[in-house]
Design a protein around this motif. Structure first.
Motif, short mmCIF file in Angstrom:
data_model
loop_
_atom_site.label_atom_id
_atom_site.label_comp_id
_atom_site.label_asym_id
_atom_site.label_seq_id
_atom_site.Cartn_x
_atom_site.Cartn_y
_atom_site.Cartn_z
N ARG A 115 1.54 11.08 -10.51
CA ARG A 115 0.52 12.11 -10.71
C ARG A 115 1.06 13.52 -10.58
O ARG A 115 0.45 14.47 -11.08
N THR A 116 2.18 13.67 -9.86
CA THR A 116 2.75 15.01 -9.77
C THR A 116 3.80 15.24 -10.86
O THR A 116 4.50 16.23 -10.82
N THR A 151 0.83 -1.21 0.00
CA THR A 151 0.00 0.00 0.00
C THR A 151 0.86 1.25 0.00
O THR A 151 0.62 2.19 -0.78
N HIS A 155 2.53 1.62 -3.35
CA HIS A 155 1.54 2.10 -4.33
C HIS A 155 1.29 3.60 -4.16
O HIS A 155 1.29 4.35 -5.14
N ALA A 156 1.11 4.04 -2.89
CA ALA A 156 0.82 5.45 -2.66
C ALA A 156 1.98 6.33 -3.09
O ALA A 156 1.79 7.38 -3.72
N ARG A 167 2.18 6.32 -6.98
CA ARG A 167 1.04 7.04 -7.56
C ARG A 167 1.23 8.54 -7.41
O ARG A 167 1.04 9.31 -8.36
N ALA A 168 1.64 8.94 -6.17
CA ALA A 168 1.85 10.38 -5.94
C ALA A 168 2.94 10.91 -6.86
O ALA A 168 2.81 11.99 -7.45
#
Lengths: 237, 111
Positions: B95-96, B84, B87-88, B91-92
């Motif tokens: 996306r940035t 988790t 993944h976070a 992903r962050a």
């Protein structure tokens, strides 16, 4: 000339310092004062005198409870100072917060929701069992604070703010110093000294109960302070 | 030593060796891979497969009792939380606007 003077002064200052270092007991010597005064006494008699099997709890809550009382007051004062700076009324503060740039990931949301009850249970266990095993109010409070932060990220601020009702918040934030004052005054009433713990035969359960109450106060206060700091700084962003 | 003990001992060695191997590979990857995404990928392998195998080996070695149950619970917790957080993080980063490394572009960036 100046350099020579500085060098001479340094040497003059170094001689007494070095001679004192030479007088110190060798590192880890068993007869050095650090191991022969109170430490040995705490280790031998701590559990029966102070009432907790965890010696660290004996020291911070009973033998040096007054010091911890000051410590939690300092933490609360730090929160008050941060709030005083960050909550200054400003003209340009917008009432509506912009939507977060990135929606919370489904995976993170699921795992946090799944684990939140277990994290809460673990925090309560660390707080309540602090007088027997390593742990206690400070450690458990930090776990509670981390839980508040994780839930705020996942549920969003509005939902998370409902977990801590606004009228109760100041009391929760001040829980640690308040608990110390209450137990301290109870000590005056029962034993005759501030933060005194009853140690005579039939009253030892009172001592254990007071230790647990202090741990709960520290834990709740610490968690509330960490959560409030996070909320305040996030609102400031 | 009964045959059952021998089997359990052998399984312990296999799982502990597997865990040590994945920690070695994960550490190498963390140090040597070219960008954030591949390094995160390597580092989370340590926690999931490496720590999972080691904890399983510990539980086998300890035998069937309450402590082994606690070890299995810790392994379950690690299996849930480590992917988790990986993944976070990834992903962050994506996306940035962090651009993943590609082999054909490696030359341009260096020049």
């Amino acid at each position: 000339m100046k350099r020579a003077l500085v060098a001479a002064l340094l040497i003059v200052a170094a001689i007494p310092l070095l001679s004192i270092v030479a007088e110190l007991p060798p590192h880890a010597a068993p007869d050095s004062p650090a191991y022969t005064h109170v430490s040995a006494h705490y280790l031998e008699h701590g559990a029966e005198e102070a009432g907790a099997e965890n010696i660290v709890t004996d020291v911070i809550l009973n033998y040096r409870g007054f010091d911890t009382n000051g410590e939690v007051t300092v933490i609360f004062t730090a929160l008050a100072a941060v709030l005083a700076i960050l909550l200054l009324p400003s003209e340009e503060r917008v009432e509506e917060r912009p939507a977060p740039a990135m929606p919370v990931s489904m995976v993170v949301r699921f795992v946090v929701r799944l684990l939140a009850p277990f994290i809460a249970l673990f925090a309560v266990y660390v707080i309540m069992n602090g007088h027997v095993t390593p742990g206690g109010g400070f450690q458990g409070g930090t776990i509670l604070g981390a839980l508040v932060i994780a839930l705020t990220i996942v549920l969003g601020e509005d939902e998370a703010h409902r977990l801590l009702p606004r009228p109760a918040r100041p009391w929760l934030q001040a829980a640690a110093p308040l608990t110390f004052v209450v137990i301290g005054i109870a000590g005056i009433a029962v034993v005759g000294s501030y933060l005194g713990f009853p140690a005579e035969e039939p009253w030892q359960w009172v001592r254990t109960a007071w230790l647990v109450i202090l741990e709960i106060g520290i834990g709740v206060g610490g968690g509330a302070i960490i959560g409030t700091l996070f909320w305040t700084m996030e609102a400031e962003r | 030593m009964t045959p059952a003990d021998a089997v359990i001992g052998a399984l312990t060695v296999v799982f502990a060796g597997l865990g040590a191997f994945f920690f070695l590979v994960g550490t190498l990857g963390l140090l040597r891979l070219p960008d954030f995404f591949s390094r995160t990928h390597a580092a989370t392998k340590c926690d999931t497969v490496g720590a999972g195998s080691l904890l399983l080996a510990l539980a086998l070695y300890n035998g069937l009792d309450a402590d082994s149950l606690k070890i299995i619970a810790i392994a379950g917790l690690v299996l849930l939380t480590s992917p988790t957080s990986g993944h976070a993080l990834a992903r962050a980063a994506f996306r940035t606007g962090l651009v993943p490394w590609r082999k054909e572009r490696a030359g341009e960036e260096a020049s």
